[in-house]
Structure formats: structure tokens, C-alpha cells
Design an enzyme around this catalytic site. Sequence first.
Site, PDB file in Angstrom:
ATOM      1  N   GLU A   1      -8.916   3.668   4.256  1.00  0.00           N
ATOM      2  CA  GLU A   1      -8.061   3.339   5.385  1.00  0.00           C
ATOM      3  C   GLU A   1      -6.808   2.706   4.797  1.00  0.00           C
ATOM      4  O   GLU A   1      -6.821   2.209   3.669  1.00  0.00           O
ATOM      5  CB  GLU A   1      -8.756   2.349   6.315  1.00  0.00           C
ATOM      6  CG  GLU A   1      -8.642   0.879   5.884  1.00  0.00           C
ATOM      7  CD  GLU A   1      -9.322   0.551   4.555  1.00  0.00           C
ATOM      8  OE1 GLU A   1     -10.288   1.255   4.196  1.00  0.00           O
ATOM      9  OE2 GLU A   1      -8.883  -0.402   3.882  1.00  0.00           O
TER      10      GLU A   1
ATOM     11  N   SER B   1       2.199 -10.407  -4.378  1.00  0.00           N
ATOM     12  CA  SER B   1       1.212  -9.328  -4.358  1.00  0.00           C
ATOM     13  C   SER B   1       1.788  -7.917  -4.390  1.00  0.00           C
ATOM     14  O   SER B   1       1.096  -6.976  -4.767  1.00  0.00           O
ATOM     15  CB  SER B   1       0.318  -9.483  -3.123  1.00  0.00           C
ATOM     16  OG  SER B   1       1.096  -9.589  -1.952  1.00  0.00           O
TER      17      SER B   1
ATOM     18  N   LYS C   1      -3.185  -3.638  -4.946  1.00  0.00           N
ATOM     19  CA  LYS C   1      -4.226  -2.749  -4.409  1.00  0.00           C
ATOM     20  C   LYS C   1      -4.829  -1.812  -5.464  1.00  0.00           C
ATOM     21  O   LYS C   1      -5.998  -1.456  -5.379  1.00  0.00           O
ATOM     22  CB  LYS C   1      -3.650  -1.882  -3.277  1.00  0.00           C
ATOM     23  CG  LYS C   1      -3.187  -2.643  -2.052  1.00  0.00           C
ATOM     24  CD  LYS C   1      -4.358  -3.122  -1.236  1.00  0.00           C
ATOM     25  CE  LYS C   1      -4.013  -3.631   0.159  1.00  0.00           C
ATOM     26  NZ  LYS C   1      -2.734  -4.250   0.379  1.00  0.00           N
TER      27      LYS C   1
END
Length: 398
Positions: free
Chosen positions: A106, A373, A84
Site C-alpha cells: 500500500e 526521513s 522506506k
Amino acid sequence: MKGRFGAYGGQYVPETLMSALEELDGAWREAWHDPGFQLELKAQLHAFVGRPTPLYAAERLTEHFGGAVIHLKREDLCHTGAHKLNNALGQALLARRMGKRRIIAETGAGQHGVATAAVCARFGLDCTVYMGSEDMRRQELNVRRMRLLGAEIREVTAGSATLKEAISEAIRDWVTNVGETHYIIGSVVGPHPYPEMVRDLQRVIGDEARDQYLIAEGRLPDVVVACVGGGSNAIGMFTAFIEDRKVRLVGVEAGGSGPGRGRNAASLVGGRPGVLHGSFSYLLQDPDGQVETTESVSAGLDYPGVGPEHSLLRDIGRAEYVAVTDAEAVAAFKLCSRLEGIMPALEPAHALHHAGRLAGRLGPDGRVLVCLSGRGDKDMESVDGFQEPAEIEVGRRV
Ligand SMILES: *Cc1c(COP(=O)(O)O)cnc(C)c1O
């Protein structure tokens, strides 16, 4: 058409946001083609995020499955624990360039919220994060991390109180405060230019992995596997391999407690096209077109929609999408921890389970590359509290 992937994508937003999206699109194009911006991004990706992340030969998982050789792209080693940050960093640099001092975001699992809070601290930006109360409960540690990093958390109690509602609230905030605010969306979803911009910022994963793979193995993998929530780590991985027609691209969605309405979050496997959060894409919806509730043990995959580019890749057959259940993902989480000394996040544990299936089918000459990830510390409680059916064997269908 601008901002479309085939029929998918677009800008289905209130009129008040159209000029903001236009401004963002222009600023993004200009920044992306500015060598100065690229230099700054590269420097921060190295010093702040910790790139390049390694390519890792998962020898004991390979041995366990008894088939194809499995490699992991280690996005779990990114600062703040997941891919991210690649996106949050790029968008924070863009916001600063655009003169916007207030950031909203968010978050579902909390990973995007933590990444955004971290870059806001790093660049001295004001940070507000919307999060569903159900996710706040599941991911309490990340709530504390965000607060420590200086972010204000706004709890969203509407609907299922997860990611979908948090995005809706963030969009509402943006409509109201669009002048001084930049909205950092956490995946390749939302109206144009987000799906393109977030893909461009995440493609570093696949670009690095492809180079590293060629050096390590002297060839390309047969299959590239990644989990799909909104689809950003998967697109980040797939983009580098899209022109390599022989490389199969496989996206793994959250199969939840199994097939059936409201029991999973597998939009591409079980949904049909519709509009959510400003974009036309595959969507879990009831016969009337109302968005379905979703269910997944991993908060990061618990979203009824998916990025529009995946919808196109699915329709043209360039990528395949499958679902892996909660129980299978939890089993893969434990297996990877025990065999490799790496605790994966529950999201990529879905991809690992499917990689096991594929490895068996491909045999020892096969090569599988998995995007790991993120790391799994955040998921300890979900895994401990999970009621496991006894007969799960990772890599096999139950
Ligand atoms: C958020 C998250 C995901 C899902 O998001 P994508 O946009 O589909 O990548 C997957 N893995 C981890 C570790 C995450 O934090």
C-alpha cells in the site's frame, strides 16, 4: 505475550491470514539470525540504498533558532528519497527467500510504493501497489515513478481514499492470494510480526546515527526527534537510544489544521486505544469507536493509527509525542530549504519545526538530533498550493 508491546499489538486478522502470519514470523526469525541473510542485506543496503547515510550539522538552522546544536540524519539521501527503502529491501529479500514471486504493497505519499516498486524491479518480482485516489492526485509524480519501475497501481476510491483505505484493500488482496503473495507493509503497523520486523529493518537509522553522533560530538544528543505517521522512521531512530535513559525521545505527529475531530492525524496526542488493520494501538476514533477521517498536508502522516510500540512508549513515558500543524510544517519546509539547501519532505518538516522549539528551550549547550526521513521534491505542489496563515514563525507556537 507474543507480538505484544504491553497491551498493544497482537494479530486481529481473519482466520485465513493466521497461518500466513505464522509462516512469515518463522521465516523472518530464521532469516534475521542467518549470517548469510545479514550479509546480503548489508551489501544491498550499501550498494542499492546508499548506506550509511550521513549525519549532518545543520549550522544555519542552529544559528537561526539561536539555541541547541541541531544535527540531521540524512535519510533523504537514501535511494528513492526516503527511509522506506530500508524496509522494502529487507522484506523483498525475505519474500525471495520464502519463494514468493508476487509482492503487494500500500502507499500513502507514494514513497513506500516507489521503494517497493524499485526493489521488485531489482529482484524481478511482480509488484502491485494499492493507493487512494486522493493520494494519487496529491502525489502524481510518485504514481508515474512507480509505473516506470514496472508496478501496477490499483486505485482505491473508498472512504477518504487515502492510506487507511489502501491498507484495507491490500489486506483483502492478501487474504485472497496469500499462497504466492507477500505483503510488504510500509510501516511498523499491522499484525505481528510486522511491527517487530519493520522496526528491525529500520533500526539501522538509529544504530548508524548513534555511532556517528558519538564520533562527531563525543557525547549523545539530549533529544532525538522524528516525525510519526505509522512510526517506522521514529522507531528506527529511537531503538538505538532507548537504553540511554538521559536521551529524550520525541515523536511529532501531524497536527493538520489544528485540534479537533477530523482535523489532524495525531493518534497518540488525540486518540485512544482501539483495533485497526490487525493491531491494537492508539487510534483516532469517534465516541462509537468508528475510525475518524484524518487531515494532513503530508500524505505520509495522514493515517489515523500508529505502530503499537509507540503506544507502549507513550504510556510508560519513555517517549513523548506532540503535534505540529500543517502551516508550521510548511514554514519549516521553506526555512530548511532556504537555510540549508536541503528540501525536506513535509513529513520530517513537522519534526524540524518541533526541533526549533526545543532548541530554543535547551539553549546553546543543548544537542538535538532530527531524523530527516525523506526529501521534499514530491511535495512541491502541496507546498505551492498551501494557503499560509501569515504569522507562522518556525520554532514558536502561534
Ligand atoms: C512514509 C513517510 C513517513 C511516515 O512513515 P513512518 O512509518 O512514520 O516513518 C515519514 N517521512 C517520510 C519521508 C515518509 O516517506
